[in-house]
Design an enzyme around this catalytic site. Structure first.
Site, PDB file in Angstrom:
ATOM      1  N   TYR A 264       0.945  -1.206   0.070  1.00 53.10           N
ATOM      2  CA  TYR A 264       0.115  -0.003  -0.442  1.00 53.10           C
ATOM      3  C   TYR A 264       1.149   1.962  -0.304  1.00 53.10           C
ATOM      4  O   TYR A 264      -0.048   2.453  -0.705  1.00 53.10           O
ATOM      5  CB  TYR A 264      -0.796   0.317   1.084  1.00 53.10           C
ATOM      6  CG  TYR A 264      -1.970  -0.869   1.055  1.00 53.10           C
ATOM      7  CD1 TYR A 264      -3.478  -0.095   0.270  1.00 53.10           C
ATOM      8  CD2 TYR A 264      -1.993  -2.022   1.142  1.00 53.10           C
ATOM      9  CE1 TYR A 264      -4.227  -1.076   0.710  1.00 53.10           C
ATOM     10  CE2 TYR A 264      -3.062  -3.024   1.221  1.00 53.10           C
ATOM     11  CZ  TYR A 264      -4.729  -2.484   0.015  1.00 53.10           C
ATOM     12  OH  TYR A 264      -5.565  -3.123   0.241  1.00 53.10           O
ATOM     13  N   ILE A 265       2.150   1.421   0.688  1.00 55.41           N
ATOM     14  CA  ILE A 265       3.019   2.064   0.882  1.00 55.41           C
ATOM     15  C   ILE A 265       4.329   2.091  -0.399  1.00 55.41           C
ATOM     16  O   ILE A 265       4.304   3.302  -1.209  1.00 55.41           O
ATOM     17  CB  ILE A 265       3.477   2.469   2.014  1.00 55.41           C
ATOM     18  CG1 ILE A 265       2.277   2.561   3.134  1.00 55.41           C
ATOM     19  CG2 ILE A 265       4.760   3.340   1.902  1.00 55.41           C
ATOM     20  CD1 ILE A 265       1.158   3.730   2.745  1.00 55.41           C
TER      21      ILE A 265
ATOM     22  N   THR B 271       6.663   1.874   9.620  1.00 58.48           N
ATOM     23  CA  THR B 271       5.851   2.727  10.791  1.00 58.48           C
ATOM     24  C   THR B 271       6.922   1.074  12.264  1.00 58.48           C
ATOM     25  O   THR B 271       6.155  -0.134  11.678  1.00 58.48           O
ATOM     26  CB  THR B 271       4.334   1.967  11.601  1.00 58.48           C
ATOM     27  OG1 THR B 271       4.033   3.357  10.661  1.00 58.48           O
ATOM     28  CG2 THR B 271       4.379   3.115  12.441  1.00 58.48           C
TER      29      THR B 271
ATOM     30  N   ARG C 202       2.016   8.971   6.109  1.00 59.22           N
ATOM     31  CA  ARG C 202       1.415   8.732   7.235  1.00 59.22           C
ATOM     32  C   ARG C 202      -0.070  10.086   5.978  1.00 59.22           C
ATOM     33  O   ARG C 202      -0.998   9.975   6.357  1.00 59.22           O
ATOM     34  CB  ARG C 202       1.594  10.821   7.399  1.00 59.22           C
ATOM     35  CG  ARG C 202       2.937  10.537   8.499  1.00 59.22           C
ATOM     36  CD  ARG C 202       3.163  12.076   7.892  1.00 59.22           C
ATOM     37  NE  ARG C 202       2.769  13.022   9.479  1.00 59.22           N
ATOM     38  CZ  ARG C 202       3.706  13.718  10.155  1.00 59.22           C
ATOM     39  NH1 ARG C 202       2.933  14.932   8.621  1.00 59.22           N
ATOM     40  NH2 ARG C 202       3.042  14.189  10.998  1.00 59.22           N
TER      41      ARG C 202
ATOM     42  N   LYS D  67       5.103   9.491  14.144  1.00 59.04           N
ATOM     43  CA  LYS D  67       3.945   8.667  13.446  1.00 59.04           C
ATOM     44  C   LYS D  67       2.921   7.938  14.663  1.00 59.04           C
ATOM     45  O   LYS D  67       1.837   7.655  14.228  1.00 59.04           O
ATOM     46  CB  LYS D  67       5.373   7.268  12.973  1.00 59.04           C
ATOM     47  CG  LYS D  67       4.247   6.218  12.580  1.00 59.04           C
ATOM     48  CD  LYS D  67       3.158   7.317  11.477  1.00 59.04           C
ATOM     49  CE  LYS D  67       2.660   5.544  10.672  1.00 59.04           C
ATOM     50  NZ  LYS D  67       1.297   5.767   9.598  1.00 59.04           N
TER      51      LYS D  67
ATOM     52  N   ARG E 126      -5.767   9.142  17.531  1.00 57.29           N
ATOM     53  CA  ARG E 126      -6.332   8.775  16.908  1.00 57.29           C
ATOM     54  C   ARG E 126      -7.382   7.735  17.766  1.00 57.29           C
ATOM     55  O   ARG E 126      -8.655   7.539  17.779  1.00 57.29           O
ATOM     56  CB  ARG E 126      -6.658   8.440  15.208  1.00 57.29           C
ATOM     57  CG  ARG E 126      -6.935   9.183  14.593  1.00 57.29           C
ATOM     58  CD  ARG E 126      -6.758   9.261  12.661  1.00 57.29           C
ATOM     59  NE  ARG E 126      -8.143   8.889  12.395  1.00 57.29           N
ATOM     60  CZ  ARG E 126      -8.525   9.953  11.840  1.00 57.29           C
ATOM     61  NH1 ARG E 126      -8.991  10.674  12.346  1.00 57.29           N
ATOM     62  NH2 ARG E 126     -10.126   9.542  11.197  1.00 57.29           N
TER      63      ARG E 126
ATOM     64  N   ARG F 140     -12.501  23.859  20.684  1.00 55.62           N
ATOM     65  CA  ARG F 140     -11.754  22.568  20.758  1.00 55.62           C
ATOM     66  C   ARG F 140     -11.688  21.490  21.552  1.00 55.62           C
ATOM     67  O   ARG F 140     -11.288  20.940  21.932  1.00 55.62           O
ATOM     68  CB  ARG F 140     -11.199  23.596  22.002  1.00 55.62           C
ATOM     69  CG  ARG F 140     -10.182  24.977  22.018  1.00 55.62           C
ATOM     70  CD  ARG F 140      -9.677  25.307  23.262  1.00 55.62           C
ATOM     71  NE  ARG F 140     -10.837  26.203  24.400  1.00 55.62           N
ATOM     72  CZ  ARG F 140     -11.341  27.432  24.182  1.00 55.62           C
ATOM     73  NH1 ARG F 140     -11.446  27.658  22.995  1.00 55.62           N
ATOM     74  NH2 ARG F 140     -12.443  27.554  25.073  1.00 55.62           N
TER      75      ARG F 140
ATOM     76  N   CYS G 160      -2.967  -0.102  10.903  1.00 58.51           N
ATOM     77  CA  CYS G 160      -2.238   1.564  11.589  1.00 58.51           C
ATOM     78  C   CYS G 160      -2.837   1.270  12.672  1.00 58.51           C
ATOM     79  O   CYS G 160      -2.589   1.242  13.671  1.00 58.51           O
ATOM     80  CB  CYS G 160      -2.324   2.667  10.960  1.00 58.51           C
ATOM     81  SG  CYS G 160      -2.246   2.302   8.730  1.00 58.51           S
TER      82      CYS G 160
ATOM     83  N   TYR H 120     -12.272  -2.210   6.573  1.00 59.01           N
ATOM     84  CA  TYR H 120     -12.606  -1.893   7.834  1.00 59.01           C
ATOM     85  C   TYR H 120     -13.259  -0.754   7.870  1.00 59.01           C
ATOM     86  O   TYR H 120     -12.980   0.169   9.682  1.00 59.01           O
ATOM     87  CB  TYR H 120     -10.980  -1.746   8.614  1.00 59.01           C
ATOM     88  CG  TYR H 120      -9.850  -1.082   7.642  1.00 59.01           C
ATOM     89  CD1 TYR H 120      -9.135  -0.405   6.393  1.00 59.01           C
ATOM     90  CD2 TYR H 120      -9.760  -0.041   8.311  1.00 59.01           C
ATOM     91  CE1 TYR H 120      -8.787   0.073   5.896  1.00 59.01           C
ATOM     92  CE2 TYR H 120      -8.681   0.984   7.989  1.00 59.01           C
ATOM     93  CZ  TYR H 120      -7.961   1.378   7.304  1.00 59.01           C
ATOM     94  OH  TYR H 120      -7.258   1.952   6.491  1.00 59.01           O
TER      95      TYR H 120
HETATM   96  N1  SAJ Z   1     -13.079   4.977  13.116  1.00 57.67           N
HETATM   97  C1  SAJ Z   1     -13.676   4.778  13.504  1.00 57.67           C
HETATM   98  N2  SAJ Z   1     -14.283   6.143  14.187  1.00 57.67           N
HETATM   99  C2  SAJ Z   1     -13.660   6.990  14.043  1.00 57.67           C
HETATM  100  C3  SAJ Z   1     -12.733   7.340  12.853  1.00 57.67           C
HETATM  101  C4  SAJ Z   1     -12.036   5.688  12.319  1.00 57.67           C
HETATM  102  O1  SAJ Z   1     -14.504   4.302  14.261  1.00 57.67           O
HETATM  103  O2  SAJ Z   1     -14.195   8.755  13.860  1.00 57.67           O
HETATM  104  C5  SAJ Z   1     -12.498   4.118  13.179  1.00 57.67           C
HETATM  105  C6  SAJ Z   1     -12.293   3.679  10.791  1.00 57.67           C
HETATM  106  O3  SAJ Z   1     -13.624   2.702  10.859  1.00 57.67           O
HETATM  107  C7  SAJ Z   1     -11.067   2.293  10.608  1.00 57.67           C
HETATM  108  C8  SAJ Z   1      -9.852   2.549  11.937  1.00 57.67           C
HETATM  109  O4  SAJ Z   1     -11.006   3.995  12.580  1.00 57.67           O
HETATM  110  O5  SAJ Z   1     -11.865   0.968  11.232  1.00 57.67           O
HETATM  111  C9  SAJ Z   1      -9.279   3.714  11.222  1.00 57.67           C
HETATM  112  O6  SAJ Z   1      -9.664   4.313  10.762  1.00 57.67           O
HETATM  113  P1  SAJ Z   1      -8.876   6.011   9.459  1.00 57.67           P
HETATM  114  O7  SAJ Z   1      -9.455   6.320   8.483  1.00 57.67           O
HETATM  115  O8  SAJ Z   1      -9.666   7.029  11.150  1.00 57.67           O
HETATM  116  O9  SAJ Z   1      -7.531   5.525   9.554  1.00 57.67           O
HETATM  117  P2  SAJ Z   1      -5.885   4.594   8.813  1.00 57.67           P
HETATM  118  O10 SAJ Z   1      -6.494   3.541   9.506  1.00 57.67           O
HETATM  119  O11 SAJ Z   1      -7.140   3.938   7.321  1.00 57.67           O
HETATM  120  O12 SAJ Z   1      -5.033   5.388   8.728  1.00 57.67           O
HETATM  121  C10 SAJ Z   1      -4.414   5.621   9.451  1.00 57.67           C
HETATM  122  C11 SAJ Z   1      -3.823   7.158   9.243  1.00 57.67           C
HETATM  123  N3  SAJ Z   1      -3.930   8.116  10.508  1.00 57.67           N
HETATM  124  C12 SAJ Z   1      -4.273   9.172  11.363  1.00 57.67           C
HETATM  125  O13 SAJ Z   1      -5.453   9.842  10.400  1.00 57.67           O
HETATM  126  C13 SAJ Z   1      -3.416   9.582  12.088  1.00 57.67           C
HETATM  127  C14 SAJ Z   1      -3.549   7.517   7.904  1.00 57.67           C
HETATM  128  O14 SAJ Z   1      -3.028   8.898   8.250  1.00 57.67           O
HETATM  129  C15 SAJ Z   1      -2.482   6.809   7.967  1.00 57.67           C
HETATM  130  O15 SAJ Z   1      -0.770   7.059   7.431  1.00 57.67           O
HETATM  131  C16 SAJ Z   1      -2.342   5.358   8.193  1.00 57.67           C
HETATM  132  O16 SAJ Z   1      -3.754   5.290   9.613  1.00 57.67           O
HETATM  133  C17 SAJ Z   1      -1.040   5.009   8.641  1.00 57.67           C
HETATM  134  O17 SAJ Z   1      -0.584   4.397   7.833  1.00 57.67           O
HETATM  135  O18 SAJ Z   1      -0.432   4.386   9.855  1.00 57.67           O
END
Ligand code: SAJ
Length: 466
Positions: A11-12, A123, A171, A223, A230, A263, A277, A353
């Protein structure tokens, strides 16, 4: 710096290799998986990501990108291999499996030359660059550039027998990889300043965001902190959802109102956190400092507990059988409320996911499906984005819905958010919807069509139902 060898075409690695190739570099992309090499050499792409196929094909056609199974001499080596979690016997917290990083680093050793730059994009737990990567590369007999004062950063690469190392974590967001690869700011952590400067010069060829330089361990931690932030925030949203269900309020409404505070930015609850991730990286911090990370560990466990909660919601929805929720006149024998799970047919909507991706790695939907299957429910699975092999067949949407006693929405794909109760209702045996993403548009519309609607975190709707 003309030639780049990228190790790992996932993917990367694949988008990164293609990006460099379309920006004038000679790139050889290496993958240990023969199928990946073969697929790419046939002009096909094994990853679904908007715009990726076009970019890869352009890179291959230009002749700047070649794909191979073995590394070869280059000016720069970029490691972009997976770092999954592996359980540790006797420990409740899993640890990073660095075997792919180690193997990739070892494969570079015979080709490493003075002046080369090695970039780690994977990572990794804090201190991996310094304590795992560098010692392996030094088996080449060369030394890593460490002391900025010994040579001029203006002329890096000129000092005999030194190589350079930087951690440059990716990222990018799956679903928006190409756009974010270019636009996002980058953090580059050098083993020393000269290494960081070299990596910056390299990435500046296509990165339009700002590039910030720091040391390797700080970059590793940055990272991990991003994804952990999150994860903890989502755990908070999930905990609020559980509280809301008990209090009889709607967490989605409450979060929207709380987020009107200048905030506050609470994320969304859901069936759990998936992907390679966010569900993984917090454990890398825990492994580095288990004693001082109770919050991170608890957040992980809260998110990991959500699939089980979803299963409870489904069980409750099926138990709360009402006679008037019958969907269609059918030949099928209708299960009574007390009937065994075996007689209930559930249409599971979404396995990926998250929305609009094909990736099922660590997907909480799979945990839910496994548990429902273990309980004996008859499952009809649908995910228009997913193309992986499962123990169950994947069905077209309307086929999955046909004759179902309950829809369980696990991924908020656009197709599911657009579902109309008027269309699916008449196909079902009973009209029930369990929405774990707050995704189905206008719950009132579903209720008006005779659906018993259960939304994760919405205690208000449940009270009204009851
Ligand atoms: N999710 C929730 N609630 C939310 C947001 C997400 O339940 O409000 C869940 C999603 O459904 C999913 C999981 O969290 O199952 C992760 O989804 P995501 O879209 O938040 O993130 P990823 O895993 O697809 O990508 C993350 C990103 N990191 C951040 O936003 C800080 C991306 O920028 C990174 O590059 C990536 O991880 C990575 O490769 O580390």
């Amino acid at each position: 710096m003309h030639k780049i060898c990228v190790l790992g075409l996932g993917y990367i690695g694949l988008p990164t290799a293609s990006m460099f190739a379309t920006h004038g570099f000679q790139v050889v992309g290496v993958d240990v998986n023969e199928r990946v090499v073969e697929t790419l050499n046939n002009g096909e792409v094994h990853i679904h990501e908007p715009g990726l196929k076009t970019l890869v094909q352009a890179a291959l056609k230009s002749g700047n990108l070649r794909v191979a199974s073995e590394p070869e001499p280059a000016d720069v080596f970029i490691i972009a291999v997976p770092t999954p979690l592996s359980p540790v016997a006797g420990l409740s917290s899993p640890k990073a499996d660095l075997s792919h990083v180690i193997a990739a680093a070892e494969s570079i050793v015979p080709y490493l030359r003075p002046g080369n730059l090695v970039v780690l994009e994977s990572t990794v737990p804090p201190r991996t660059t310094l304590e795992v990567l560098v010692p392996i590369l030094e088996r080449s007999g060369l030394g890593v550039s460490r002391d900025e004062e010994n040579h001029s950063p203006q002329h890096p690469g000129t000092t005999a027998s030194l190589f350079y190392v930087a951690h440059c974590p990716e990222r990018v967001l799956p679903g928006r990889i190409l756009e974010e690869l270019i636009r996002n700011d980058r953090v580059i952590g050098g083993v020393d300043r000269a290494s960081a400067e070299m990596a910056k010069a390299l990435y500046a060829s296509f990165v339009e965001g700002e590039i910030f330089l720091t040391d390797a361990t700080t970059a590793e931690m940055v990272k991990l902190m991003e994804n952990t932030y999150r994860d903890v925030n989502i755990a908070l949203a999930n905990e609020f959802a559980l509280v809301a269900e008990q209090l009889g309020i709607n967490v989605w409404e409450a979060i929207e109102l709380a987020n009107r505070h200048p905030r506050v930015n609470i994320l969304k609850p859901g069936p759990g956190v998936g992907g390679h991730c966010i569900a993984v990286d917090p454990w890398f911090i825990v492994q580095a400092a288990p004693e001082v990370t109770p919050l991170i560990q608890t957040a992980r466990r809260v998110n990991d507990s959500m699939p089980a909660h979803v299963v409870e919601l489904v069980k409750r929805a099926l138990a709360e059988h009402k006679t008037e929720d019958r969907g269609q006149e059918t030949e099928d024998k209708l299960p009574s409320p007390a009937s065994s799970p075996l007689s209930h047919r559930i249409a599971v909507l979404g396995l990926a996911y998250k929305a609009n991706v094909d990736d099922v790695r660590e997907s909480p939907a799979l945990r839910v499906v496994e548990s429902l299957a273990a309980l004996g429910y008859e499952l009809r699975l649908c995910d228009p984005h997913v193309n992986a092999a499962f123990p169950w067949p994947l069905l077209p949407l309307l086929e999955a819905v046909k004759g179902a006693d309950c829809l369980v929405l696990l991924t908020d794909h656009a197709e599911f958010a657009a579902l109309k109760p008027q269309v699916v209702g008449p196909l079902m045996r009973y009209r029930r919807l369990v929405d774990t993403r707050g995704a189905a548009s206008k719950p009132q519309e579903w209720a008006a069509e005779g659906f018993q609607v259960m939304i994760l975190g919405d205690g208000k709707a449940e009270e009204q139902e009851g």
